[in-house]
Design an enzyme around this catalytic site. Sequence first.
Site, PDB file in Angstrom:
ATOM      1  N   LYS A   1       0.861  -1.180   0.000  1.00  0.00           N
ATOM      2  CA  LYS A   1       0.000   0.000   0.000  1.00  0.00           C
ATOM      3  C   LYS A   1       0.887   1.216   0.000  1.00  0.00           C
ATOM      4  O   LYS A   1       2.014   1.176   0.507  1.00  0.00           O
ATOM      5  CB  LYS A   1      -0.882   0.027   1.248  1.00  0.00           C
ATOM      6  CG  LYS A   1      -2.108   0.878   1.081  1.00  0.00           C
ATOM      7  CD  LYS A   1      -3.162   0.094   0.343  1.00  0.00           C
ATOM      8  CE  LYS A   1      -4.496   0.801   0.298  1.00  0.00           C
ATOM      9  NZ  LYS A   1      -5.556  -0.151  -0.086  1.00  0.00           N
TER      10      LYS A   1
HETATM   11  N1  GLU Z   1      -7.234  -0.099  -3.364  1.00  0.00           N
HETATM   12  C1  GLU Z   1      -7.973  -1.309  -3.637  1.00  0.00           C
HETATM   13  C2  GLU Z   1      -8.001  -2.202  -2.415  1.00  0.00           C
HETATM   14  O1  GLU Z   1      -7.863  -1.737  -1.292  1.00  0.00           O
HETATM   15  C3  GLU Z   1      -7.488  -2.013  -4.893  1.00  0.00           C
HETATM   16  C4  GLU Z   1      -6.060  -2.431  -4.882  1.00  0.00           C
HETATM   17  C5  GLU Z   1      -5.564  -2.934  -6.233  1.00  0.00           C
HETATM   18  O2  GLU Z   1      -6.338  -3.058  -7.159  1.00  0.00           O
HETATM   19  O3  GLU Z   1      -4.361  -3.204  -6.313  1.00  0.00           O
HETATM   20  O4  GLU Z   1      -8.254  -3.367  -2.489  1.00  0.00           O
END
Ligand code: GLU
Length: 433
Positions: free
Chosen positions: A123
């Site tokens: 993240k």
């Molecule tokens: N931000 C989204 C999540 O928390 C998608 C992450 C992604 O597609 O890599 O799952």
Amino acid sequence: MTLTAPITSPFATAPTTAATRTSPLAAARQQLADAAAHLELDPGVHEMLAHARREMTISVPLRRDDGSLARFTGYRVQHNLARGPAKGGIRFSPHVDLDEVRALAMWMTWKCALVDIPYGGAKGGVTIDPRQYSRGEIERVTRRYASELAGFIGPEKDIPAPDIGTDEQSMAWIMDTISIGRGHTAPGSVTGKPLGLGGSRGRGDATSRGVATIGLAALDSRSLPRRGATVAVQGYGKVGAGTARFFAEAGLRVMAVSDQYGAIHSPDGIDTDQLDAHVAVSGTVVDFPGADPLPPDELLELKVDLLAPCAIEGVLHEQNAPRVNARIIVEGANGPTTPEADRIFHDRDILVVPDILANAGGVIVSYFEWVQGNQAYWWTATEVEDRLRTRMMASWQHVLDESTRSGRSLRSAATAIAVGRVAEAHRLRGLYP
Ligand code: GLU
């Protein structure tokens, strides 16, 4: 969304992180500890999984439109790479800090493992309120952040995607920045790109579609009829608005929704098409003529069949959990329920469908985007939607079976399946050196 649209509203709701409440990282580590105990995990492996593989903290300077200089802090945490490249979104929000990003990265690892896509978890984030800056300023912050991380990003390394406060335009800027640095176009270095740059059909509403799919399956599992089932959606943003729409299309009654500015309620059901038109003009659900105002905290305590928290972490906690009146909670957000609230819901027989299952639709279609890009062959919307549904339902059934077999909550079952897969990948690879 068009390429010229402004960056989307960064939060779906106001944060509720009183100092007394369990932080997202503490919550994520408690969930891991629970799974580790259940799996009788080697304490050394548990210790390794409780910490990120790599954590980067970046200073992001910005030349503002008025010529002055501002500075922000950015992060990228790669929690685990055992099963494949790191994967996870980038959040632009004033509440971003290293511990939040650590928690969100750990949850990405479990999410990808649970739905069995070949990624680790990551993240990123920048501590910034994007609403306070021009589009040009946000572009410069995004590009500088991406260029600082360029050595760690790429289709085989770490693949960012949108999250709160970022969107497909942000991904286009990141992809362009990485590509310029390499001297060739590297579309596989991000997902959630615009269609015109190799994005996937169905990525925009994939998270919402998945939340609704799993919410409906949860209703079925409790033998609650879909038609007329009542829903409250906290956080009418990128995830929540689509979730409400899919629920309404399936015949459910959307009784209440909220955003960071307030909440609205209509016992007869809210017309989500009309509400979307109102939000498109005013930027908020507040003052929608088809509903009455509601104190936002009360939305979480309404008597409904389904409650979908679709905003941020920690909104369901020890203090309000005893007053929650939903039969089922389906977590569109990451980490909306603290471990204390989880225990209260378990004791009160409120079914909680955990985030790593309920909101996995986004990263599943991110994976589809990466696969399509690798093959340079794109699927139809129907193919994407069918494959998403199949994968979500297989994971749901696996988690439900494991929960029934072990007598443990859906979250415990889901986390144990995911942690078990990651631990197995470590075992197979062995420890270097
Ligand atoms: N931000 C989204 C999540 O928390 C998608 C992450 C992604 O597609 O890599 O799952």
